[in-house]
Design an enzyme around this catalytic site. Structure first.
Site, short mmCIF file in Angstrom:
data_model
loop_
_atom_site.label_atom_id
_atom_site.label_comp_id
_atom_site.label_asym_id
_atom_site.label_seq_id
_atom_site.Cartn_x
_atom_site.Cartn_y
_atom_site.Cartn_z
N GLY A 153 8.20 1.21 6.22
CA GLY A 153 6.91 1.75 5.80
C GLY A 153 5.97 1.76 6.98
O GLY A 153 6.38 1.96 8.12
N ARG A 154 4.68 1.51 6.72
CA ARG A 154 3.68 1.58 7.79
C ARG A 154 3.95 0.55 8.89
O ARG A 154 3.94 0.87 10.08
CB ARG A 154 2.28 1.35 7.20
CG ARG A 154 1.87 2.36 6.13
CD ARG A 154 0.49 2.01 5.59
NE ARG A 154 0.09 2.88 4.49
CZ ARG A 154 0.29 2.60 3.22
NH1 ARG A 154 0.91 1.47 2.87
NH2 ARG A 154 -0.12 3.42 2.28
N ILE A 155 4.17 -0.71 8.49
CA ILE A 155 4.37 -1.77 9.49
C ILE A 155 5.71 -1.60 10.19
O ILE A 155 5.81 -1.72 11.41
CB ILE A 155 4.27 -3.16 8.82
CG1 ILE A 155 2.88 -3.35 8.19
CG2 ILE A 155 4.54 -4.27 9.83
CD1 ILE A 155 2.75 -4.60 7.34
N ARG A 176 14.17 2.52 0.24
CA ARG A 176 14.44 3.19 -1.03
C ARG A 176 14.54 4.70 -0.82
O ARG A 176 15.31 5.38 -1.48
CB ARG A 176 13.32 2.88 -2.04
CG ARG A 176 13.37 1.48 -2.62
CD ARG A 176 12.16 1.22 -3.49
NE ARG A 176 10.93 1.27 -2.72
CZ ARG A 176 9.72 1.14 -3.24
NH1 ARG A 176 9.58 1.00 -4.55
NH2 ARG A 176 8.65 1.18 -2.48
N THR A 234 8.48 -10.97 9.14
CA THR A 234 7.02 -11.08 9.10
C THR A 234 6.48 -10.61 7.75
O THR A 234 5.29 -10.34 7.61
CB THR A 234 6.37 -10.25 10.23
OG1 THR A 234 6.84 -8.90 10.13
CG2 THR A 234 6.71 -10.81 11.60
N ARG A 236 7.70 -11.60 3.85
CA ARG A 236 7.54 -12.71 2.92
C ARG A 236 8.71 -13.67 3.11
O ARG A 236 9.87 -13.27 3.23
CB ARG A 236 7.51 -12.22 1.46
CG ARG A 236 6.21 -11.56 1.04
CD ARG A 236 5.07 -12.56 0.92
NE ARG A 236 3.85 -11.95 0.42
CZ ARG A 236 2.89 -11.44 1.18
NH1 ARG A 236 3.04 -11.43 2.50
NH2 ARG A 236 1.81 -10.93 0.64
N GLU A 265 6.12 -21.99 2.11
CA GLU A 265 5.03 -22.13 3.07
C GLU A 265 4.07 -23.20 2.57
O GLU A 265 3.76 -23.23 1.38
CB GLU A 265 4.28 -20.80 3.25
CG GLU A 265 5.07 -19.78 4.03
CD GLU A 265 4.26 -18.53 4.35
OE1 GLU A 265 3.02 -18.55 4.19
OE2 GLU A 265 4.87 -17.54 4.76
N HIS A 284 2.30 -17.79 9.78
CA HIS A 284 1.82 -16.64 9.02
C HIS A 284 0.54 -16.06 9.64
O HIS A 284 -0.51 -15.99 9.00
CB HIS A 284 1.57 -17.02 7.55
CG HIS A 284 1.70 -15.84 6.62
ND1 HIS A 284 2.16 -15.97 5.33
CD2 HIS A 284 1.43 -14.52 6.78
CE1 HIS A 284 2.15 -14.78 4.74
NE2 HIS A 284 1.72 -13.89 5.61
N ILE A 285 0.66 -15.62 10.89
CA ILE A 285 -0.49 -15.11 11.64
C ILE A 285 -0.44 -13.60 11.83
O ILE A 285 -1.13 -13.05 12.67
CB ILE A 285 -0.61 -15.79 13.01
CG1 ILE A 285 0.62 -15.47 13.88
CG2 ILE A 285 -0.81 -17.29 12.86
CD1 ILE A 285 0.43 -15.76 15.36
N GLY A 286 0.37 -12.91 11.03
CA GLY A 286 0.58 -11.48 11.22
C GLY A 286 -0.70 -10.67 11.33
O GLY A 286 -0.79 -9.74 12.14
#
Length: 323
Positions: A153-155, A176, A234, A236, A265, A284-286
């Protein structure tokens, strides 16, 4: 309308809400117990939520006056979207604004793992610089390798672009649906999940997490990866079984792992993964850049301002609520 913001957010978001007449409340102590958090939710019309509190059926039953939720995140797997929609409660999220920052983090992890940077940094801090040894703790190069994207997707697209242009990496992906833009611009190739696992030198997860995908990346999957493969997540932490990941690494079924998300986490400091030289873990610093966090604050605030004006949320995770 009264807005409950459970943690401090960048001032740009607070300013937007206040300038549009919203009554914004942020507790002085944002380390709230679940009971305290729920009480504030019950007393509010709107919620701007930071973090991963569960918005399930029980929550909605206890907050019957709630009109909308704005999430300070792009992910919404902690919200029962079906339940929210059935109650006509729009749920806003913050897509796009953190895509570049999160992709930067995945790109950073890929390079850090490939060159064992965390391991070497610890050696320097511990005074273990050592003499030159041509065979000690070697890394691997990324040029010309194959990057597999799970969830283009975007990321994922941003990550693929960086890898393509920086290292000339070949891009394969599993989605998908086909991503025609990536296929045209990056010569990305759509493959099955099994092909993605078997062919990737680096496998990077960028998909939205669903409960049925819990620990999708487990012993069976790791055994089918290349022995030189680097696993990056990055998205979940629920995607990975970390016991299986550790076993795969020490048994040399895969080569390394870079995680910005863990399962659970926060990660236990005694987790055996932290002792491996080809593992890099971040907390979790994305989205932890000024640009991304300001954008998230602005977007979340605008979602709630729209609700207060009787308008549709600009970025709504359950657009069917307006059907």
């Amino acid at each position: 309308m009264k807005v409950f913001v459970n943690k401090r957010i960048p001032e740009v978001g607070m300013k937007i809400m206040k300038e549009n007449g919203l009554d914004v409340f942020v507790p002085e102590n944002d380390n709230l117990s679940h009971e305290e958090w729920l009480k504030y939710c019950q007393e509010s019309d709107l919620i701007l939520n930071v973090g991963f509190h569960k918005f399930d059926k029980d929550f909605f039953e206890q907050c019957p006056n709630l009109k909308a939720i704005a999430l300070f995140s792009v992910g919404f797997d902690h919200v029962d979207i079906k339940e929210a929609t059935s109650r006509k409660i729009p749920v806003g999220n913050t897509p796009d604004v953190l895509s570049a920052a999160t992709a930067d983090t995945a790109f950073l992890l890929m390079q850090s793992v490939a060159r064992r940077s965390s391991f070497y940094f610890e050696r320097v801090k511990n005074g273990e610089w050592g003499d030159f040894d041509p065979l000690f703790a070697l890394g691997q190069e990324l040029t010309g390798k194959t990057l597999g994207i799970f969830g283009l997707g975007r990321i994922g697209f941003e990550m693929a672009k960086k890898a393509k242009y920086a290292f000339g990496m070949n891009i394969i992906y599993h989605n998908r649906n086909h991503n025609e833009e990536a296929e045209k611009e990056l010569d990305a190739k759509y493959v099955s999940f099994d092909e993605l696992v078997a062919q990737s030198d680096v496998l990077s997860i960028h998909a939205n997490f669903k409960p049925e995908q819990s620990e999708l990346f487990n012993a069976e999957v790791f055994k089918n990866m290349k022995p030189n493969a680097i696993f990056i997540n990055t998205a979940r932490g629920g995607f990975q079984n970390e016991h299986d990941l550790y076993e795969a690494l020490i048994n040399k079924e895969i080569w390394g792992a870079g995680l910005d998300v863990t399962n659970p986490e926060p990660m236990n400091k005694e987790n055996l993964l932290l002792g491996l030289s080809t593992v890099c873990v971040l907390p979790h610093i994305g989205s932890a850049t000024e640009e991304a966090r300001n954008g998230m604050a602005k977007m979340a605030a605008e979602n709630l301002v729209a609700i207060s004006k009787g308008e549709k949320m600009p970025t709504c995770a359950n657009e069917e609520v307006y059907g």
